[in-house]
Design a protein around this motif. Structure first.
Motif, mmCIF file in Angstrom:
data_model
loop_
_atom_site.group_PDB
_atom_site.id
_atom_site.type_symbol
_atom_site.label_atom_id
_atom_site.label_comp_id
_atom_site.label_asym_id
_atom_site.label_seq_id
_atom_site.Cartn_x
_atom_site.Cartn_y
_atom_site.Cartn_z
ATOM 1 N N UNK A 245 8.589 9.550 -1.161
ATOM 2 C CA UNK A 245 9.020 10.484 0.206
ATOM 3 C C UNK A 245 8.468 8.864 1.603
ATOM 4 N N UNK A 246 8.947 8.211 1.538
ATOM 5 C CA UNK A 246 9.128 7.551 2.691
ATOM 6 C C UNK A 246 8.161 7.422 4.012
ATOM 7 N N UNK A 247 8.696 9.131 4.387
ATOM 8 C CA UNK A 247 7.869 9.293 5.393
ATOM 9 C C UNK A 247 6.505 9.404 4.734
ATOM 10 N N UNK A 248 6.167 10.250 4.285
ATOM 11 C CA UNK A 248 4.545 10.680 3.594
ATOM 12 C C UNK A 248 4.238 9.835 3.257
ATOM 13 N N UNK A 249 4.442 8.208 3.043
ATOM 14 C CA UNK A 249 3.700 7.271 2.382
ATOM 15 C C UNK A 249 3.273 6.368 3.632
ATOM 16 N N UNK A 250 5.226 6.651 4.492
ATOM 17 C CA UNK A 250 4.228 6.231 5.203
ATOM 18 C C UNK A 250 3.123 5.898 6.898
ATOM 19 N N UNK A 251 3.138 8.061 6.701
ATOM 20 C CA UNK A 251 1.883 7.914 7.521
ATOM 21 C C UNK A 251 1.072 7.929 6.446
ATOM 22 N N UNK B 35 0.422 -1.241 -0.109
ATOM 23 C CA UNK B 35 0.346 -0.400 -0.132
ATOM 24 C C UNK B 35 0.827 1.379 -0.319
ATOM 25 N N UNK B 36 1.937 1.297 0.563
ATOM 26 C CA UNK B 36 2.516 1.993 0.986
ATOM 27 C C UNK B 36 3.257 2.419 -0.819
ATOM 28 N N UNK B 37 4.437 1.531 -0.954
ATOM 29 C CA UNK B 37 4.694 1.317 -2.110
ATOM 30 C C UNK B 37 4.036 1.940 -3.070
ATOM 31 N N UNK B 38 2.457 1.991 -3.179
ATOM 32 C CA UNK B 38 1.235 2.628 -4.395
ATOM 33 C C UNK B 38 1.469 3.992 -4.721
ATOM 34 N N UNK B 39 1.905 3.986 -3.505
ATOM 35 C CA UNK B 39 1.114 6.089 -3.166
ATOM 36 C C UNK B 39 2.886 6.811 -3.848
ATOM 37 N N UNK C 115 6.752 3.769 13.124
ATOM 38 C CA UNK C 115 8.364 3.372 12.678
ATOM 39 C C UNK C 115 7.953 2.875 11.637
ATOM 40 N N UNK C 116 7.168 1.108 12.308
ATOM 41 C CA UNK C 116 6.681 0.207 11.069
ATOM 42 C C UNK C 116 6.415 0.369 9.929
ATOM 43 N N UNK C 117 5.994 0.833 9.690
ATOM 44 C CA UNK C 117 5.644 1.581 8.258
ATOM 45 C C UNK C 117 6.580 2.114 7.013
ATOM 46 N N UNK C 118 7.352 2.979 8.419
ATOM 47 C CA UNK C 118 8.378 3.681 6.943
ATOM 48 C C UNK C 118 9.552 2.929 7.007
ATOM 49 N N UNK C 119 10.226 1.757 8.277
ATOM 50 C CA UNK C 119 11.006 0.628 7.787
ATOM 51 C C UNK C 119 10.567 0.256 6.729
ATOM 52 N N UNK C 120 9.675 -0.715 6.551
ATOM 53 C CA UNK C 120 8.465 -1.545 5.561
ATOM 54 C C UNK C 120 8.708 -1.378 4.485
ATOM 55 N N UNK C 121 8.810 0.656 4.350
ATOM 56 C CA UNK C 121 8.313 1.069 3.271
ATOM 57 C C UNK C 121 9.955 1.199 2.372
ATOM 58 N N UNK C 122 10.942 1.209 3.106
ATOM 59 C CA UNK C 122 12.547 1.570 2.558
ATOM 60 C C UNK C 122 12.861 -0.225 2.443
ATOM 61 N N UNK C 123 11.909 -1.165 3.642
ATOM 62 C CA UNK C 123 12.566 -2.734 3.339
ATOM 63 C C UNK C 123 11.512 -3.697 2.986
ATOM 64 N N UNK C 124 12.468 -4.742 2.637
ATOM 65 C CA UNK C 124 11.162 -6.074 2.117
ATOM 66 C C UNK C 124 10.959 -5.886 3.828
ATOM 67 N N UNK C 125 9.396 -6.625 3.949
ATOM 68 C CA UNK C 125 8.790 -7.175 4.801
ATOM 69 C C UNK C 125 9.347 -7.827 5.726
ATOM 70 N N UNK C 126 10.083 -9.223 5.264
ATOM 71 C CA UNK C 126 9.981 -9.662 5.964
ATOM 72 C C UNK C 126 12.155 -10.182 6.672
ATOM 73 N N UNK C 127 12.309 -9.313 6.045
ATOM 74 C CA UNK C 127 13.713 -8.379 6.728
ATOM 75 C C UNK C 127 13.595 -7.658 7.770
ATOM 76 N N UNK C 128 12.438 -6.129 7.646
ATOM 77 C CA UNK C 128 12.130 -5.987 8.694
ATOM 78 C C UNK C 128 11.572 -6.675 10.056
#
Length: 304
Positions: A192-198, A180-184, A247-260
């Motif tokens: 903009x990982x902060x805005x996408x996550x927020x 969802x975040x990447x779709x934005x 924090x979770x949403x920002x991290x998962x926007x920047x990196x694969x969810x499994x690794x986070x």
């Protein structure tokens, strides 16, 4: 150290604080009410973060599309289902085994990431995920009197099935939030990982608040009075919970969810640290081994 790692560790610490406070709330309200507090009282803070980024920090507001709504709804509902299943495990006598299976979330997130996003984890990352999952599993069963035979039998038990399903929904929600975040990003001048996550967090937590409020109002209306009476500690839980989720949403926007999710297992270390230094509770050998395996898995991901 990469940004997503620092964000994940901070979010894990905040989540540990939130979990400890939610345990306190369970003394004055039911499980449903304590779960609702996480979303309902976190909503104002999630929206506040979004407004600050948009109006005061000058981040452009994204325009959601059908892909965003699809994944955000799936993730929000999957997280509610996962939480309910996890809480349901505590009604079983041998809930520790089921809880251990729910901790397979990182491995299942890796599978969902491959299926839905085509994200392939490296061989080293898969090994690190496996080591971390084993570590958390050891901690989950460390204080139970389980024999090799009972462990084998438990694989086909009802608690194992519920725990595995809980881990499945948690893994699905993590990958859905990333999707969802990447779709934005397509509607923004630049990623903009902060805005996408927020933005994703704001929508998801609003959805979860509405769904859970309707459920409580229809099924457990008396719980609303208990929630209202405990608004002060609930307010703090909402703040800490929303901050951790951001924090979770920002991290998962920047990196694969499994690794986070593997790095997020350091939350267990924070839990043991507070148990040892604050409550003077000793850690047994299996718990210590589990902690070491978690650390090994996290270090492997950061170094590789």
């Amino acid at each position: 150290m990469e940004t997503w790692v620092l964000i994940t560790i901070t979010a894990a610490f905040l989540q540990n604080v939130r979990s400890a406070m939610q345990k306190h709330l369970k003394g004055v309200m039911g499980t449903t009410g304590a779960t609702f507090v996480r979303f309902g009282f976190g909503l104002p803070f999630a929206l506040f973060y979004l407004v600050v980024l948009w109006r005061f920090a000058g981040h452009p507001l994204p325009v959601p599309n059908a892909t965003f709504f699809q994944w955000a709804v799936v993730g929000g509902l999957a997280q509610i289902a996962a939480t309910f299943l996890l809480v349901h495990l505590f009604s079983f006598r041998n809930f520790a085994v089921g809880t251990a299976y729910s901790r397979t979330e990182p491995a299942q997130a890796a599978l969902f990431g491959l299926i839905f996003l085509g994200e392939k984890a490296s061989q080293g990352a898969l090994v690190a995920i496996g080591i971390s999952v084993v570590g958390v599993t050891l901690i989950s069963v460390a204080r139970t009197t389980l024999s090799a035979r009972s462990l084998l039998t438990s694989v086909f038990s009802r608690t194992a099935a519920i725990g595995l399903m809980s881990g499945t929904f948690f893994g699905l929600s993590a990958v859905s939030y990333r999707s969802a975040s990447l779709a934005l990003a397509a509607s923004l001048p630049a990623p903009d990982y902060m805005m996408q996550a927020s933005f994703t967090l704001g929508f998801v937590i609003l959805l979860q608040t509405v769904v859970m409020f309707v459920w409580i109002a229809v099924r457990e209306p008396e719980e609303l009075q208990r929630i209202g009476a405990a608004w002060r500690p609930a307010f703090v839980v909402g703040f800490v919970g929303a901050s951790a989720s951001f924090g979770w949403f920002m991290a998962m926007t920047l990196q694969q969810a499994a690794i986070v999710k593997v790095v997020a297992q350091v939350e267990m270390l924070f839990t043991f640290a507070s148990s040892f230094f604050v409550f003077r509770e000793w850690i047994n050998r299996l718990e210590l081994l589990g902690c070491l395996l978690i650390v090994l898995g996290v270090v492997m991901l950061i170094v590789l």
